[in-house]
Design a protein around this motif. Sequence first.
Motif, short mmCIF file in Angstrom:
data_model
loop_
_atom_site.label_atom_id
_atom_site.label_comp_id
_atom_site.label_asym_id
_atom_site.label_seq_id
_atom_site.Cartn_x
_atom_site.Cartn_y
_atom_site.Cartn_z
N UNK A 45 47.36 53.76 -2.34
CA UNK A 45 48.14 54.50 -3.35
C UNK A 45 47.36 55.71 -3.85
N UNK A 46 46.07 55.56 -4.10
CA UNK A 46 45.25 56.67 -4.57
C UNK A 46 45.07 57.74 -3.49
N UNK A 47 44.88 57.30 -2.24
CA UNK A 47 44.77 58.27 -1.14
C UNK A 47 46.08 59.04 -0.98
N UNK A 48 47.20 58.33 -1.07
CA UNK A 48 48.50 59.00 -0.97
C UNK A 48 48.70 59.97 -2.12
N UNK A 49 48.25 59.59 -3.31
CA UNK A 49 48.36 60.48 -4.46
C UNK A 49 47.54 61.74 -4.25
N UNK A 50 46.33 61.60 -3.73
CA UNK A 50 45.50 62.78 -3.44
C UNK A 50 46.21 63.71 -2.47
N UNK A 51 46.87 63.15 -1.45
CA UNK A 51 47.59 63.98 -0.47
C UNK A 51 48.74 64.73 -1.13
N UNK A 52 49.46 64.06 -2.03
CA UNK A 52 50.58 64.70 -2.71
C UNK A 52 50.06 65.82 -3.63
N UNK A 53 48.99 65.54 -4.38
CA UNK A 53 48.43 66.55 -5.27
C UNK A 53 47.95 67.75 -4.46
N UNK A 54 47.28 67.50 -3.33
CA UNK A 54 46.82 68.60 -2.48
C UNK A 54 47.99 69.44 -1.99
N UNK A 55 49.08 68.79 -1.60
CA UNK A 55 50.24 69.52 -1.11
C UNK A 55 50.89 70.33 -2.22
N UNK A 56 51.02 69.75 -3.39
CA UNK A 56 51.65 70.43 -4.52
C UNK A 56 50.82 71.61 -4.99
N UNK A 57 49.52 71.46 -4.98
CA UNK A 57 48.65 72.53 -5.47
C UNK A 57 48.32 73.55 -4.37
N UNK A 58 48.91 73.40 -3.19
CA UNK A 58 48.77 74.40 -2.14
C UNK A 58 47.61 74.19 -1.20
N UNK A 59 46.86 73.09 -1.34
CA UNK A 59 45.71 72.87 -0.47
C UNK A 59 46.02 71.95 0.71
N UNK A 60 47.20 71.38 0.74
CA UNK A 60 47.51 70.41 1.79
C UNK A 60 48.88 70.65 2.37
N UNK A 61 49.28 69.73 3.18
CA UNK A 61 50.59 69.82 3.79
C UNK A 61 50.57 70.63 5.07
N UNK A 62 51.58 70.42 5.87
CA UNK A 62 51.73 71.16 7.12
C UNK A 62 53.18 71.09 7.57
N UNK A 63 53.57 71.98 8.43
CA UNK A 63 54.89 71.90 9.03
C UNK A 63 54.93 70.66 9.90
N UNK A 64 56.06 69.96 9.90
CA UNK A 64 56.11 68.73 10.70
C UNK A 64 56.02 69.02 12.19
N UNK A 65 55.35 68.12 12.89
CA UNK A 65 55.27 68.22 14.34
C UNK A 65 56.57 67.69 14.94
N UNK A 66 56.79 67.98 16.22
CA UNK A 66 57.97 67.44 16.89
C UNK A 66 57.98 65.92 16.82
N UNK A 67 56.83 65.31 16.99
CA UNK A 67 56.75 63.84 16.95
C UNK A 67 57.13 63.30 15.57
N UNK A 68 56.66 63.95 14.51
CA UNK A 68 57.02 63.52 13.16
C UNK A 68 58.52 63.66 12.92
#
Length: 91
Positions: A45-68
């Motif tokens: 849960x904490x790791x997932x939260x870090x990923x969400x915060x990174x995406x929201x604050x502009x440091x994370x996230x990516x365009x989905x791959x074809x597989x995703x």
Amino acid sequence: MARADSGDADAPAREIRLVKNPDGQWTARDLRVGVTAQGESRAVALDNLDAVVDAVEGDGGHSPTDEEIRELGVDPEVARSQDDDLPDVLQ
């Protein structure tokens, strides 16, 4: 692994609320950013939260791959061929 804070002296302290749900899942909420994530364990849960915060604050996230995209049951070629118009119900 989840981070306690960003280390930036000017940033407000990071406050996280962590709750075990009746179904056994864990919910983590970052009160400063106002986002929530879940996981099967506290650590997840904490790791997932870090990923969400990174995406929201502009440091994370990516365009989905074809597989995703395929994992969601969508054909990537069909998804890319759609126009940008909103469906009637959202207009």
